[in-house]
Design a protein around this motif. Structure first.
Motif, short mmCIF file in Angstrom:
data_model
loop_
_atom_site.label_atom_id
_atom_site.label_comp_id
_atom_site.label_asym_id
_atom_site.label_seq_id
_atom_site.Cartn_x
_atom_site.Cartn_y
_atom_site.Cartn_z
N MET A 41 7.94 -6.72 -6.38
CA MET A 41 7.25 -5.42 -6.36
C MET A 41 5.87 -5.63 -6.97
O MET A 41 5.73 -6.33 -7.97
N CYS A 42 4.87 -5.03 -6.33
CA CYS A 42 3.49 -5.26 -6.73
C CYS A 42 2.83 -3.90 -6.96
O CYS A 42 3.31 -2.89 -6.44
N HIS A 43 1.75 -3.86 -7.71
CA HIS A 43 1.11 -2.56 -8.00
C HIS A 43 0.68 -1.83 -6.74
O HIS A 43 0.67 -0.60 -6.72
N THR A 44 0.37 -2.57 -5.68
CA THR A 44 -0.05 -1.91 -4.44
C THR A 44 1.09 -1.05 -3.87
O THR A 44 0.84 0.01 -3.30
N ASP A 45 2.34 -1.49 -4.04
CA ASP A 45 3.47 -0.66 -3.60
C ASP A 45 3.46 0.67 -4.36
O ASP A 45 3.68 1.73 -3.77
N GLY A 62 6.89 -2.70 0.44
CA GLY A 62 7.39 -4.04 0.12
C GLY A 62 6.57 -5.09 0.84
O GLY A 62 6.49 -5.08 2.08
N HIS A 63 5.91 -5.99 0.06
CA HIS A 63 5.06 -6.99 0.71
C HIS A 63 5.13 -8.34 0.01
O HIS A 63 4.21 -9.13 0.09
N GLU A 64 6.24 -8.58 -0.70
CA GLU A 64 6.48 -9.92 -1.25
C GLU A 64 7.92 -10.29 -0.88
O GLU A 64 8.73 -10.63 -1.74
N GLY A 65 8.21 -10.23 0.40
CA GLY A 65 9.57 -10.49 0.86
C GLY A 65 9.88 -11.98 0.93
O GLY A 65 8.99 -12.82 1.06
N GLY A 171 3.92 -14.53 -2.27
CA GLY A 171 3.27 -13.95 -1.11
C GLY A 171 2.09 -13.06 -1.41
O GLY A 171 1.18 -12.93 -0.59
N CYS A 172 2.07 -12.40 -2.58
CA CYS A 172 0.92 -11.56 -2.91
C CYS A 172 0.42 -11.80 -4.33
O CYS A 172 -0.66 -12.33 -4.53
N GLY A 173 1.19 -11.37 -5.34
CA GLY A 173 0.66 -11.38 -6.71
C GLY A 173 0.26 -12.76 -7.20
O GLY A 173 -0.83 -12.95 -7.74
ZN LIG Z 1 0.47 -7.07 -3.73
#
Ligand SMILES: [Zn+2]
Ligand SMILES: [Zn+2]
Length: 373
Positions: A41-45, A62-65, A171-173
């Motif tokens: 889970m990322c702050h953008t969510d 959800g974007h760090e699957g 994938g993101c953070g």
């Molecule tokens: Zn993110």
């Protein structure tokens, strides 16, 4: 084809995540159906959940699957069923930046990842079981779900023994923090680096800075535990801004010379201004943390003339297809201890994870999905 899956839906701005059954329509030709085993889970969510980014709701975020490929679309060539994958961000694949291997600069980056909530052709990958609208395709994945339809360009294959519950945030953070240091700031031997904000992005940047010849790694935050962790991960100096003036502290730590490389992961205008003012001649300041759309900060033009640069960075200016595998190897070697940032939650506890993240009780929540065979 149409499947049903359990997914965490945000029904409206400021509403909680609620796990419910939805329909998936795919995979389309360039899509991969992924059985999600973990999702960071990322702050953008949370920013989208709060309604501060105009993503259409209801939606699955959800974007760090991370997970295992279940099926692939007709045109997919890079992965096959059974492969373990990490999910990152999508891009058009056709613009000049994409063709140059710089997908984070894709002309379609914002609509494709954050604004449209649908495939590039406008079709909807998700729906309610009754056919009602549920927006998806968030970062080309919408992975807060047991099954996700991911764009092939979002998908990075990893080894069969990769620990997905730890690696999901790559994938993101993690990509954002590490990529900004290694791709953009690139501190030279002996240079000073200041990292403003010790959340998952900032602490990933600390781990990356520790892999460079930087002479000084200064970490700034207001939470003592995070500053202690930053020291463990390689910070040489920490500044707790609850009791210190940021500008004065950075000047003092650099003998009045200023900081060579500054990364802002806070998105807070007052912190950004102090960071820009602290730049040494020839220094670079990277905007990484995103404030609300429309936020501005004033810049003293004359102060920029001695070679100072300000640069905005999306997802570490990274190509996930080259940097994510490199980060997996660094983790294997013990040189990128991402597990120090991660707290696990069952998927059903997704709103609790969000609450803990809001309250600063956790740095990087990773949702874990029960195995189904
Ligand atoms: Zn993110
Ligand atoms: Zn593109």
């Amino acid at each position: 084809m149409s499947f049903s899956t359990a997914a965490a839906v945000v029904r409206g701005a400021g509403k909680p995540f609620t796990v419910e059954e939805i329909a998936l329509r795919g995979p389309a030709d360039h899509e991969v159906l992924v059985r999600v085993t973990a999702a960071g889970m990322c702050h953008t969510d949370l920013t989208v959940q709060a309604g501060h980014i105009p993503f259409p709701l209801p939606a699955v975020l959800g974007h760090e699957g991370a997970g295992v490929v279940e099926a692939v679309g007709a045109q997919v060539t890079s992965v096959a069923p059974g492969d373990r994958v990490l999910l990152s961000f999508t891009s058009c694949g056709a613009c000049a930046s994409c063709r140059a291997g710089r997908p984070s600069l894709c002309v379609a980056w914002l609509p494709a990842n954050l604004l449209d909530g649908a495939r590039a052709d406008g079709s909807a990958p998700l729906a309610g079981l009754d056919g009602s609208a549920v927006h998806g395709h968030f970062f080309g994945q919408s992975s807060f779900a047991e099954l996700a339809l991911a764009d092939e360009r979002t998908v990075v294959k990893v080894g069969a023994d990769a620990p997905l519950e730890v690696l999901a945030p790559l994938g993101c953070g993690v990509l954002t923090g590490v990529g900004t240091v290694l791709n953009v700031l690139r501190p030279a031997a002996g240079e000073s680096v200041a990292i403003l904000g010790a959340g998952s992005v900032g602490l990933s940047a600390v781990m990356a800075a520790a892999l460079t010849p930087a002479g000084r790694i200064i970490v700034v935050d207001r939470v003592a535990d995070r500053l202690a962790l930053a020291r463990d991960l390689g910070a040489t100096d920490v500044v707790d801004t609850t009791g210190a003036d940021l500008g004065e502290a950075l000047a003092e730590l650099t003998g009045g010379r200023g900081v060579d490389r500054v990364l802002d992961a806070t998105g807070v205008p007052a912190v950004i201004s102090a960071g820009i003012a602290a730049l040494a001649a020839g220094g670079t300041f990277a905007f990484v943390g995103a404030p609300p759309f429309g936020t501005t900060v004033p810049v003293d033009v004359n102060a920029m003339l001695p070679g100072r640069s300000l640069v905005g960075v999306t997802i570490g200016s990274a190509n996930p297809h080259t940097l994510v595998p490199a980060l997996v190897r660094l983790h294997e070697q013990g040189r990128l201890p991402v597990e120090r940032l991660v707290t696990g939650y069952d998927f059903a506890q997704i709103q609790e994870a969000a609450d803990d993240m809001h309250a600063g009780r956790t740095i990087k929540p990773v949702l874990r999905f029960a195995a189904r065979h």
